[in-house]
Design a protein around this motif. Sequence first.
Motif, PDB file in Angstrom:
ATOM      1  N   UNK A 231       0.836  -1.235  -0.040  1.00 21.12           N
ATOM      2  CA  UNK A 231      -0.040  -0.008  -0.179  1.00 21.12           C
ATOM      3  C   UNK A 231       0.766   1.244  -0.028  1.00 21.12           C
ATOM      4  N   UNK A 232       0.299   2.211  -0.776  1.00 20.86           N
ATOM      5  CA  UNK A 232       1.064   3.388  -0.938  1.00 20.86           C
ATOM      6  C   UNK A 232       0.027   4.711  -0.396  1.00 20.86           C
ATOM      7  N   UNK A 233       0.160   5.366   0.731  1.00 20.70           N
ATOM      8  CA  UNK A 233      -0.791   6.159   1.333  1.00 20.70           C
ATOM      9  C   UNK A 233       0.070   7.590   0.974  1.00 20.70           C
ATOM     10  N   UNK A 234      -0.490   8.671   0.386  1.00 19.19           N
ATOM     11  CA  UNK A 234      -0.052   9.935   0.295  1.00 19.19           C
ATOM     12  C   UNK A 234      -1.223  10.976   0.902  1.00 19.19           C
ATOM     13  N   UNK A 235      -0.479  11.758   1.772  1.00 18.08           N
ATOM     14  CA  UNK A 235      -1.519  12.757   2.429  1.00 18.08           C
ATOM     15  C   UNK A 235      -0.796  13.712   2.804  1.00 18.08           C
TER      16      UNK A 235
END
Length: 297
Positions: A231-235
């Motif tokens: 998973x890649x989460x960008x925030x």
Amino acid sequence: MSREQRKMLDDLLRHREPAKSQSVQEMRANFAAMMAAMKVPAGVRTAPTNLGNRPGVIVDPAQDARPGTILYFHGGSYIMGSPYTAMSLTANLVSKTRIRSVSLDYRLAPEHPFPAALKDALAAYRGLLEGGAQGASIVLAGDSAGGGITLTTCLMARDADLPMPAAVVMFSPGLDRTHSGASIDSKKGLDPFFTRESFTFTDTLYLAGQDPNHELVSPARFADLTGFPPLLLQVGTNELLLDDSTQLADRARAAGVDVILDVTADVPHVFQAFTDIIDEADQALDRAALFITQHLR
């Protein structure tokens, strides 16, 4: 990275016309107009398609396409948006990876409340598999509500004994309709888009009285992520939804899932769309493209 650019974007977003009561149709029109102003890179080709009995848009690199598919889900709080409102994001991913994308036009609330959009997403994923694609050749990606859809699609695919995709990319995802993370209050006033009250309004339209304490509605709190792909989460740090990503990253690590939590300072919700304003947008998309190509190669 330019602090001046980030401040300019924040000022720009805060000097929009004051919020007023709008109908759903007005919200949709205004959202479409805002997203139409986002820069779409040259060098991609688009064509209409159908996937899982829903319309969509194919976005192809102009040449030298690489194998694989990015199945993209647009944002818009489950009540707004289309493949065209997310075109700047989708086209940038295609341009940077040279991998075809299919962007799904899933059903919207309040006409089609939970779980209609999720059923459409699973049907689209199943359609790719039944069309001959391997799970390992598909990356799920999405922004905001669409980022949440990527994760719930994996949950439903696993429960249906379908193969997992190669990876999942989420831009500022909405992952907790209970809004129990600390950022819902600690980022009050920093977020130029959202308030707790605005979430209450859109959640009411989407859930139509159904319980938010459900893994398909609030996966950051309730989902079992065992067996999930990377998973890649960008925030951004200026988001009320920041802790949707931090909580999900904690849950993924606890389940033994590879996860990258990519947090950028002083940027708003789905900052990746503002490629013509802040350098951080292009840089984040570069990192997302690298993540995708690493897992599809």
